[in-house]
Each structure stands twice: as structure tokens, then as C-alpha cells.
Design a protein around this motif. Structure first.
Motif, PDB file in Angstrom:
ATOM      1  N   SER A   4     -27.861  -9.129 -63.388  1.00 47.16           N
ATOM      2  CA  SER A   4     -28.407  -8.118 -62.487  1.00 47.16           C
ATOM      3  C   SER A   4     -27.373  -7.026 -62.263  1.00 47.16           C
ATOM      4  O   SER A   4     -26.182  -7.222 -62.478  1.00 47.16           O
ATOM      5  CB  SER A   4     -28.838  -8.735 -61.158  1.00 47.16           C
ATOM      6  OG  SER A   4     -27.717  -9.207 -60.460  1.00 47.16           O
ATOM      7  N   GLU A   6     -26.205  -3.759 -59.606  1.00 49.46           N
ATOM      8  CA  GLU A   6     -26.314  -3.024 -58.352  1.00 49.46           C
ATOM      9  C   GLU A   6     -25.522  -1.740 -58.482  1.00 49.46           C
ATOM     10  O   GLU A   6     -24.349  -1.758 -58.862  1.00 49.46           O
ATOM     11  CB  GLU A   6     -25.761  -3.845 -57.187  1.00 49.46           C
ATOM     12  CG  GLU A   6     -25.840  -3.116 -55.864  1.00 49.46           C
ATOM     13  CD  GLU A   6     -25.218  -3.889 -54.716  1.00 49.46           C
ATOM     14  OE1 GLU A   6     -25.240  -3.366 -53.588  1.00 49.46           O
ATOM     15  OE2 GLU A   6     -24.696  -4.993 -54.930  1.00 49.46           O
ATOM     16  N   LEU A   8     -23.609   0.926 -56.663  1.00 51.15           N
ATOM     17  CA  LEU A   8     -22.947   1.070 -55.367  1.00 51.15           C
ATOM     18  C   LEU A   8     -22.845   2.528 -54.935  1.00 51.15           C
ATOM     19  O   LEU A   8     -22.848   2.830 -53.743  1.00 51.15           O
ATOM     20  CB  LEU A   8     -21.551   0.440 -55.431  1.00 51.15           C
ATOM     21  CG  LEU A   8     -21.506  -1.018 -55.903  1.00 51.15           C
ATOM     22  CD1 LEU A   8     -20.076  -1.451 -56.149  1.00 51.15           C
ATOM     23  CD2 LEU A   8     -22.196  -1.913 -54.892  1.00 51.15           C
ATOM     24  N   CYS A  24     -21.897  -2.838 -59.867  1.00 46.25           N
ATOM     25  CA  CYS A  24     -21.527  -4.250 -59.862  1.00 46.25           C
ATOM     26  C   CYS A  24     -22.494  -4.962 -60.804  1.00 46.25           C
ATOM     27  O   CYS A  24     -23.711  -4.903 -60.598  1.00 46.25           O
ATOM     28  CB  CYS A  24     -21.626  -4.835 -58.464  1.00 46.25           C
ATOM     29  SG  CYS A  24     -21.312  -6.618 -58.415  1.00 46.25           S
ATOM     30  N   ARG A  26     -23.719  -8.519 -62.096  1.00 41.09           N
ATOM     31  CA  ARG A  26     -23.683  -9.935 -61.705  1.00 41.09           C
ATOM     32  C   ARG A  26     -24.276 -10.778 -62.819  1.00 41.09           C
ATOM     33  O   ARG A  26     -25.363 -10.511 -63.306  1.00 41.09           O
ATOM     34  CB  ARG A  26     -24.490 -10.146 -60.431  1.00 41.09           C
ATOM     35  CG  ARG A  26     -23.866  -9.529 -59.219  1.00 41.09           C
ATOM     36  CD  ARG A  26     -24.667  -9.894 -57.963  1.00 41.09           C
ATOM     37  NE  ARG A  26     -24.070  -9.324 -56.792  1.00 41.09           N
ATOM     38  CZ  ARG A  26     -24.432  -8.157 -56.271  1.00 41.09           C
ATOM     39  NH1 ARG A  26     -25.380  -7.455 -56.807  1.00 41.09           N
ATOM     40  NH2 ARG A  26     -23.833  -7.709 -55.185  1.00 41.09           N
ATOM     41  N   ARG A  31     -18.913 -11.617 -60.969  1.00 44.30           N
ATOM     42  CA  ARG A  31     -19.176 -10.211 -60.663  1.00 44.30           C
ATOM     43  C   ARG A  31     -18.138  -9.355 -61.362  1.00 44.30           C
ATOM     44  O   ARG A  31     -16.957  -9.691 -61.379  1.00 44.30           O
ATOM     45  CB  ARG A  31     -19.093  -9.949 -59.160  1.00 44.30           C
ATOM     46  CG  ARG A  31     -20.184 -10.627 -58.391  1.00 44.30           C
ATOM     47  CD  ARG A  31     -20.063 -10.367 -56.931  1.00 44.30           C
ATOM     48  NE  ARG A  31     -21.096 -11.114 -56.233  1.00 44.30           N
ATOM     49  CZ  ARG A  31     -21.552 -10.800 -55.053  1.00 44.30           C
ATOM     50  NH1 ARG A  31     -21.053  -9.777 -54.408  1.00 44.30           N
ATOM     51  NH2 ARG A  31     -22.490 -11.511 -54.493  1.00 44.30           N
ATOM     52  N   GLU A  57     -15.094  -4.659 -55.138  1.00 44.87           N
ATOM     53  CA  GLU A  57     -15.973  -3.588 -54.670  1.00 44.87           C
ATOM     54  C   GLU A  57     -15.202  -2.489 -53.955  1.00 44.87           C
ATOM     55  O   GLU A  57     -15.472  -1.303 -54.128  1.00 44.87           O
ATOM     56  CB  GLU A  57     -17.050  -4.164 -53.752  1.00 44.87           C
ATOM     57  CG  GLU A  57     -18.061  -3.145 -53.303  1.00 44.87           C
ATOM     58  CD  GLU A  57     -19.216  -3.743 -52.512  1.00 44.87           C
ATOM     59  OE1 GLU A  57     -19.950  -2.966 -51.898  1.00 44.87           O
ATOM     60  OE2 GLU A  57     -19.374  -4.982 -52.511  1.00 44.87           O
ATOM     61  N   ALA A  90     -31.946   0.837 -61.791  1.00 40.94           N
ATOM     62  CA  ALA A  90     -31.066   0.511 -60.669  1.00 40.94           C
ATOM     63  C   ALA A  90     -30.633   1.780 -59.931  1.00 40.94           C
ATOM     64  O   ALA A  90     -30.525   1.790 -58.703  1.00 40.94           O
ATOM     65  CB  ALA A  90     -29.850  -0.276 -61.150  1.00 40.94           C
ATOM     66  N   SER A  94     -31.475   2.517 -56.037  1.00 39.71           N
ATOM     67  CA  SER A  94     -30.395   2.867 -55.113  1.00 39.71           C
ATOM     68  C   SER A  94     -30.734   4.157 -54.363  1.00 39.71           C
ATOM     69  O   SER A  94     -30.529   4.253 -53.149  1.00 39.71           O
ATOM     70  CB  SER A  94     -29.086   3.020 -55.885  1.00 39.71           C
ATOM     71  OG  SER A  94     -28.063   3.474 -55.044  1.00 39.71           O
ATOM     72  N   SER A  97     -33.436   3.448 -51.766  1.00 39.65           N
ATOM     73  CA  SER A  97     -32.879   2.701 -50.641  1.00 39.65           C
ATOM     74  C   SER A  97     -32.111   3.649 -49.700  1.00 39.65           C
ATOM     75  O   SER A  97     -32.239   3.563 -48.488  1.00 39.65           O
ATOM     76  CB  SER A  97     -31.961   1.597 -51.165  1.00 39.65           C
ATOM     77  OG  SER A  97     -31.332   0.938 -50.105  1.00 39.65           O
TER      78      SER A  97
END
Length: 104
Positions: A4, A6, A8, A24, A26, A31, A57, A90, A94, A97
């Protein structure tokens, strides 16, 4: 286990066709934190994908958008088993969101 991704942080310049993302990746419990950028090489006029690795991170976010990073490595896309389509999905997730968070 599925990989997956993400996003950031993300910055893009559609007019000049370049972008940079703090991501990131995963894979199970593992990670990996990366800066990933795409840009047009001034000398050859070809589009280049590059990544730079970070230990966590906090440091990848601090390095974003990568102006002072010297450890860029040319890559074939993001790599790490992440497709170009998955990366852009992604990025879109993001953005959505962040827009929802701003609206509240």
C-alpha cells in the motif's frame, strides 16, 4: 500481503510537467519512506523519475519538497511494486482528504 502507498505530501507544476511527493510504501509491517519526483531533464528533454530514501516519516516530511536533497537516484517510476496508476490514485485520495479537512 498487498503493498500500500500513502502520500504524505505532494506538490506539482502541471504547466512545466514536474512533481514531488513524500510517500510511505507499506509492505506488511515494513515501511519505506521516500521522496519521489518526476521532472524533464533540461539537457535531454526526456522525463526522468527519481527517488531518495529516508529513515522515517519525520525526516522525509522535513526534506519535502527535496530542494536540498543530494541523494536522488534515477528510477523506473516509483518502483517498490507500486504502479504509476496506484501512485496517482494515492495522490488523488490525499488531495480529497486534505480538501475535506479544510472544509470542516
Amino acid at each position: 500481503m498487498a503493498i500500500s502507498l500513502e502520500v504524505l505530501d505532494y506538490a506539482g507544476d502541471d504547466e512545466h510537467g514536474r512533481f514531488c511527493a513524500a510517500v510511505c510504501v507499506r509492505d506488511g509491517n515494513a515501511r519505506q519512506y521516500l521522496l519521489y519526483r518526476g521532472r524533464t531533464d533540461d539537457g535531454t528533454q526526456r522525463f526522468v523519475h527519481e527517488t531518495a530514501d529516508f529513515p522515517d516519516e519525520r525526516t522525509v516530511k522535513k526534506a519535502f519538497p527535496g530542494y536540498f536533497v543530494e541523494s536522488w537516484k534515477e528510477t523506473e517510476g516509483l518502483g517498490h511494486g507500486v504502479t504509476t496508476r496506484a501512485f496517482w490514485e494515492a495522490v488523488d485520495a490525499s488531495r480529497e482528504s486534505r480538501n475535506r479537512a479544510r472544509a470542516q
